[in-house]
Design an enzyme around this catalytic site. Structure first.
Site, short mmCIF file in Angstrom:
data_model
loop_
_atom_site.label_atom_id
_atom_site.label_comp_id
_atom_site.label_asym_id
_atom_site.label_seq_id
_atom_site.Cartn_x
_atom_site.Cartn_y
_atom_site.Cartn_z
N CYS A 75 0.85 -1.19 0.00
CA CYS A 75 0.00 0.00 0.00
C CYS A 75 0.89 1.24 0.00
CB CYS A 75 -0.90 -0.02 1.23
SG CYS A 75 -1.93 1.45 1.40
N CYS A 78 0.35 3.06 3.66
CA CYS A 78 0.78 2.51 4.96
C CYS A 78 1.81 1.39 4.84
CB CYS A 78 -0.43 2.05 5.76
SG CYS A 78 -1.24 0.59 5.05
N CYS A 123 -7.36 -1.34 1.39
CA CYS A 123 -6.31 -1.79 2.29
C CYS A 123 -6.95 -2.02 3.65
CB CYS A 123 -5.21 -0.74 2.38
SG CYS A 123 -3.94 -1.15 3.60
N CYS A 126 -5.27 0.66 6.43
CA CYS A 126 -5.55 2.10 6.45
C CYS A 126 -6.87 2.48 5.77
CB CYS A 126 -4.39 2.89 5.82
SG CYS A 126 -4.24 2.69 4.04
N CYS A 147 -8.48 -5.57 -10.03
CA CYS A 147 -8.08 -4.47 -10.91
C CYS A 147 -7.66 -3.31 -10.01
CB CYS A 147 -9.25 -4.11 -11.82
SG CYS A 147 -8.83 -2.94 -13.09
#
Length: 159
Positions: A75, A78, A123, A126, A147
């Site tokens: 990510c 984070c 995510c 976060c 995607c």
């Protein structure tokens, strides 16, 4: 009479959709939470738009589309590991695509932003918007296509 019944059903459907969307988003908390100002300071404008405002980058604009070497996609907000190169495939859509995520690190949600339900991927650390899941991935594996916006990811090569 049919017209009145149709209007009542339409009003009921709209009110149900609105309530369902709001209640789940208000109660969810994440391990990493920051103010909008803190996210804006940390992220590039495109990463902020994608991760925090559920935007979408232009197709074929991410350099991550071409990455094939071993590693992990994390990510961009984070640094939580989200996807492995071994599960990446070329979907031809213009966005990095994977047939599965790292177990437990990607949350599935529902969004109605374009008028119908889609499986949104976020995510799990976060809450950043990553992209959407579709059922047109490789049939020899999971059949799923995650995607993902490249702006939501960073790549860490395997050592």
């Amino acid at each position: 009479m049919k017209k009145l019944a149709g209007i009542c059903i339409l009003v009921l459907m709209i009110s149900c959709v609105g309530t369902a969307q709001n209640s789940s988003k208000e109660t969810k908390t994440y391990k990493v939470e920051k103010t909008n100002a803190e996210w804006k300071e940390q992220l590039s404008p495109i990463a902020y738009n994608v991760l925090r405002e559920a935007g979408t980058e232009k197709p074929f604009s991410s350099p991550l589309n071409d990455i094939k070497k071993a590693g992990t996609f994390v990510c961009a907000a984070c640094k939580t590991p989200l996807y492995k190169t071994e599960h990446k495939f070329d979907s031809g859509t213009g966005w990095p695509s994977f047939d599965r995520a790292v177990n437990g690190n990607v949350e599935l949600d529902v969004d109605y932003k374009i008028g119908y339900a889609r499986t949104e991927l976020k995510c799990n650390t976060c809450g950043g918007h990553l992209g959407h899941s579709f059922d047109d991935g490789p049939s020899e594996t999971t059949g799923k296509r995650h995607c993902i916006n490249g702006a939501a990811l960073e790549f860490i090569a395997a050592k």
